[in-house]
Design an enzyme around this catalytic site. Sequence first.
Site, PDB file in Angstrom:
ATOM      1  N   TYR A 153       0.640  -1.127  -0.136  1.00 46.62           N
ATOM      2  CA  TYR A 153      -0.343  -0.047  -0.236  1.00 46.62           C
ATOM      3  C   TYR A 153       0.903   1.405  -0.120  1.00 46.62           C
ATOM      4  O   TYR A 153       0.397   2.366  -0.218  1.00 46.62           O
ATOM      5  CB  TYR A 153      -1.118   0.529   1.388  1.00 46.62           C
ATOM      6  CG  TYR A 153      -1.846  -1.082   1.324  1.00 46.62           C
ATOM      7  CD1 TYR A 153      -1.905  -2.556   1.262  1.00 46.62           C
ATOM      8  CD2 TYR A 153      -3.397  -0.682   0.191  1.00 46.62           C
ATOM      9  CE1 TYR A 153      -3.164  -3.111   0.994  1.00 46.62           C
ATOM     10  CE2 TYR A 153      -4.110  -1.500  -0.141  1.00 46.62           C
ATOM     11  CZ  TYR A 153      -3.631  -3.089   0.611  1.00 46.62           C
ATOM     12  OH  TYR A 153      -5.161  -3.698   0.622  1.00 46.62           O
ATOM     13  N   ASP A 177      -2.894 -18.387   3.968  1.00 48.41           N
ATOM     14  CA  ASP A 177      -4.491 -18.872   2.893  1.00 48.41           C
ATOM     15  C   ASP A 177      -4.919 -20.210   3.733  1.00 48.41           C
ATOM     16  O   ASP A 177      -6.643 -20.672   4.274  1.00 48.41           O
ATOM     17  CB  ASP A 177      -3.361 -19.997   1.934  1.00 48.41           C
ATOM     18  CG  ASP A 177      -2.751 -20.033   2.123  1.00 48.41           C
ATOM     19  OD1 ASP A 177      -1.696 -19.726   3.173  1.00 48.41           O
ATOM     20  OD2 ASP A 177      -2.024 -20.838   1.443  1.00 48.41           O
ATOM     21  N   ASP A 220      -6.608  -6.033   4.856  1.00 44.80           N
ATOM     22  CA  ASP A 220      -7.992  -5.812   4.066  1.00 44.80           C
ATOM     23  C   ASP A 220      -8.538  -7.074   3.174  1.00 44.80           C
ATOM     24  O   ASP A 220     -10.110  -6.937   3.691  1.00 44.80           O
ATOM     25  CB  ASP A 220      -6.644  -4.949   2.853  1.00 44.80           C
ATOM     26  CG  ASP A 220      -7.501  -4.496   2.134  1.00 44.80           C
ATOM     27  OD1 ASP A 220      -8.850  -3.668   2.164  1.00 44.80           O
ATOM     28  OD2 ASP A 220      -7.701  -3.581   1.008  1.00 44.80           O
TER      29      ASP A 220
END
Length: 359
Positions: free
Chosen positions: A124, A223, A247
């Site tokens: 980001y 994951d 996020d």
Amino acid sequence: MAYEVTLIPGDGTGPELMDATRRALEATGVGFKWDIQHAGLDVYERGGDPLPAATLDSLRRTRVGIKGPTTTPIGAGFRSVNVALRKELDLYMCLRPCKAYAGVRTRFPELDIVIVRENTEDVYVGVEFQEGSEGASRMIELLAELGATVRPDSGLSVKPISRFGSRRIVEAAFDYARHNGRRKVTAVHKANIMKFTDGLFLELAREVASENPTIEFEEIIVDNLANQLMQWPADYDVLVLPNLYGDVISDLGAGMIGGLGFAGGANIGEHAAVFEATHGSAPKYAGLGKVNPTALMLSGVYMLRHLEELDAANRLERALAEVIRKGERVTFDLKEDRNDPTAVGTAEFADAVIEELNT
Ligand code: NAD
């Protein structure tokens, strides 16, 4: 004593949601002196700056703000006000509790997790090189000199994760757990693949965990977390994640508790904290007075906790939970049939919460 708080209505459905939330906050009996400031599309279209200096100055002075959602135009226009706010005020901790309330349609009624997302690092930071640009070819040349082969027709994004940024976010997660009676912190990473970025985050997470022996610590690959959260949601408590995973997992959490309408949040730094819903400005509903103010009201609950007004925070959360549980005076998104004519509007939902607060 009245708390001086910067109030930013935002745009789209922001002003109507903020009006409802402000009334509910005032009904707790806590005194507020609102410093109303603007940000977003409306102020930009009036020929102004989407994030005026006066708004930032107010937040620097009051150190606490509550903000309605603001629209970010896609493509042209201005950059995200939210990203700019986090950067300007170094609001490094994004706090997103995801708790399922009775009465909400969800297959995960036991979910009660708190997501602590790092807000300032990772991909980001916006250090990107467009495919075919001079920057991209120079970076690819440099990488080749360093022994790394990257296809020449690649775009590049840089992912910085620092020792400083990792330590402070993990410390914030442990502090949150301690102050809120939480039992466990889980650090989420992909260090098996990204050894020097996620690996560093994990190293610091282990270090901070060893300094906080009274709180259980666990680590998990991102994951696997997505899988486990679906299968054993009750096993998770506080999650601490680098920016991008935070996020994605925040939206997963919001979906698991019934949708964005229930996901409140906060962006917190050393010098200021801004409380806002996870959802956006829902422009298609703007001005209709029908959207659900729960997420912004919950953000208000977190603001009360931040101000150490714990009794008021608990009363407002309980009143909200009761209105949702009863399912009568609730907005369309809480009804079985979204066209149910008995759904009430944003203001009437706030009236129900305020009545519940007073019972
Ligand atoms: P959105 O969250 O605004 O809306 C998506 C859909 O979710 C809506 O159409 C609606 O069906 C539902 N929804 C959202 N909030 C709701 C509520 N309170 N009650 C009932 N239903 C609700 O997402 P979007 O349409 O992708 O984004 C709209 C704008 O908001 C974009 O410009 C985006 O950049 C911006 N945005 C702002 C923030 C912020 O200010 N913090 C966060 C996310 C997105």
